[in-house]
Design an enzyme around this catalytic site. Structure first.
Site, PDB file in Angstrom:
ATOM      1  CG  ASP A 304      -2.004  -1.053   1.129  1.00 53.87           C
ATOM      2  OD1 ASP A 304      -2.265  -1.533   0.007  1.00 53.87           O
ATOM      3  OD2 ASP A 304      -2.574  -1.415   2.180  1.00 53.87           O
ATOM      4  CE1 TYR A 376       3.981  -7.383   4.258  1.00 52.91           C
ATOM      5  CE2 TYR A 376       4.078  -9.720   4.821  1.00 52.91           C
ATOM      6  CZ  TYR A 376       3.742  -8.707   3.937  1.00 52.91           C
ATOM      7  OH  TYR A 376       3.160  -9.023   2.747  1.00 52.91           O
ATOM      8  CE1 TYR A 453      -6.139  -8.645   0.770  1.00 49.23           C
ATOM      9  CE2 TYR A 453      -6.943 -10.844   1.304  1.00 49.23           C
ATOM     10  CZ  TYR A 453      -6.801  -9.803   0.398  1.00 49.23           C
ATOM     11  OH  TYR A 453      -7.319  -9.911  -0.868  1.00 49.23           O
TER      12      TYR A 453
END
Length: 499
Positions: A304, A376, A453
């Site tokens: 994003d 992440y 997600y």
């Protein structure tokens, strides 16, 4: 049969084509040499001037002509400056050649029928009826390709990645095929439409004309048009020259250092939602070096706009459309990196490992969509202060692989179909955010399956993702504050990148 075609005012090259001659070397003899052979065969005077050919409309008579064909092509080559050592030819011949070939074949059959009835010899006629007419484009490519090879110093190779497209037209006969619409039950049906103030005829594609000719009876042909066709008064013209090189591919990895930069231009209802994009920051440099028409930006997944891409970067490649300079040297790849990493947007986007790749290498990115792993790091707010019990619960759960079931997130429901996707969390750790005083903040590091997600895994998406970080920690809620991608586990550029 050659005499019949000569009487119909066909050139010697078309006569060879009607005989379906497959010996390409014959087409490389000079006009004078071939003319002498046919003059001797047909007892015609070599002094007479040849009219424009009834069949090819002059295409083959003037194929390889220096002034009208070769010079314009060479001028275009000089202008475009493609870096290539070979070329292939793509040829579009006048549309009227299609029906003229068909009508000339009917003419030859008529003449052979008359001769056979007189001599009662049918072998020649039977043999002719089995003949096919050699594709006009093959012959034109053979002649012009050989001549252009000599003039341009490039090698003529039908498999070359560089294509020269020649469009030949004959305006005086471009509507001759419309006689096919006058048969009793026409296969060819055309209509006129207006577009941008101009009238266009549609329905008369080459395929439709061929189907109509196959359905045409000799009786209808004789009744509706002239057999043999009337010789034209002028020759065809070269109406367009275009050039195109097959796509090249250049890949590497990019780092996105800003939380206000999208991967590609982000525009919704005409409004730009992010001032900068990764592709926008680097595309112009690649375009300058490749000297291409366009670039297609392809990446291994996406992040994003408010997510940074750190570590070794995200794999990407450009499909380079119609490059004048298709192959980059190692030095040029290094220079591209240097220019991007020192330009005004270097604080936002940087690149590394820029290399030329093969087309088949691009499958690695596509095949890795479901199986690659990503690491992440997230700054997460918990509804309760982080105690040792919360840390222990999360770290114990994350010490082994586990699966989370994710229903299609609410935020992407308008563009993704409803489904429950099971994704693997390979490893997860949680520690306190000691850099800040807020005891509700923690640093989560996780390695997950591609397509997970992450935002929904953190806050649960109203219970649509289970288990989620909040349920694992045993707290009422958790929310993601900041997210960074640290690693995309994919070998890229591939070790077999050498072109």
């Amino acid at each position: 049969m050659a005499k019949i075609l000569r009487q119909a005012k066909c050139c010697h090259r078309c006569i060879l084509r009607f005989f379906d001659c497959r010996n390409n070397s014959l087409y490389f003899y000079t006009e004078k040499e071939l003319q002498l052979v046919f003059d001797h065969l047909l007892h015609q005077s070599s002094q007479s001037a040849s009219p424009t050919c009834t069949a090819c409309l002059g295409c083959f008579q003037y194929a390889g002509d220096d002034t009208t064909i070769l010079q314009p092509i060479c001028a275009k080559l000089k202008q475009e400056q493609y870096e290539t050592d070979s070329f292939a030819l793509v040829v579009t011949v006048p549309i009227s050649m299609n029906h003229r070939d068909h009508l000339l074949k009917l003419h030859v059959q008529d003449q052979l029928d008359k001769q056979a009835s007189k001599s009662k010899i049918e072998t020649g006629l039977d043999r002719w009826k089995k003949f096919g007419i050699r594709d006009a484009k093959d012959l034109y490519r053979s002649i012009t390709g050989r001549e252009l090879e000599r003039t341009s110093c490039l090698q003529y190779n039908p498999d070359s990645a560089f294509h020269i497209k020649l469009t030949l037209e004959h305006p005086a006969t471009e509507s001759e095929h419309l006689f096919l619409t006058q048969v009793k039950d026409p296969v060819l049906r055309v209509r006129k439409v207006k577009k941008k103030g101009m009238t266009h005829t549609i329905g008369d594609s080459r395929q439709n004309i061929s189907e109509a000719l196959n359905a045409l009876t000799p009786e209808d042909a004789h009744a509706l048009t002239t057999i043999p066709p009337t010789p034209p008064k002028e020759r065809c013209i070269l109406s367009n020259i275009s050039m195109h090189h097959d796509s090249a591919y250049t890949g590497g990895r990019y780092l996105k250092l800003s939380r206000e930069c999208s991967q590609t231009p982000w525009v919704v209802r005409g409004k730009k939602l992010a001032d900068m994009s990764v592709s926008g920051c680097i595309m112009d440099v690649f375009k300058k070096y490749h000297r291409c028409d366009d670039l297609k930006f392809v990446t291994a997944g996406r992040e994003d706009a408010n997510v940074r891409m750190l570590g070794t970067g995200r794999p990407f490649y450009f499909e380079v459309v119609n490059p004048r300079h298709p192959i980059l040297s190692t030095e040029e790849c290094v220079q591209i990196e240097k220019e991007i990493n020192t330009c005004s947007s270097s604080h936002v986007v940087q690149v590394r490992n820029i290399q030329q790749i093969k087309r088949e290498d691009t499958q690695i990115i596509k095949q890795g969509e479901e199986f690659k792993r990503k690491t992440y790091q997230a700054l997460v707010w918990f509804s309760e202060p982080l105690t040792q019990d919360i840390l222990d619960r999360c770290n114990e759960k994350g010490s082994q692989e586990f699966v989370t079931a994710q229903n299609t997130p609410v935020r992407v429901f308008q563009r993704r179909g409803a489904a429950i996707r099971e994704k693997t969390i390979h490893h997860l750790t949680l520690r306190k955010a000691e850099e800040v005083k807020d005891t509700h903040l923690g640093i989560v590091t996780m390695n997950t399956q591609a397509g997970t997600y992450i935002k929904e895994f953190v806050h649960g998406d109203l219970g649509r993702t289970l288990p989620n970080l909040a349920t694992i920690a045993g707290v009422k809620a958790a929310d993601l504050i900041e997210l960074d991608v640290l690693e995309v586990d994919l070998e890229w550029p591939p070790s077999s990148h050498v072109v």
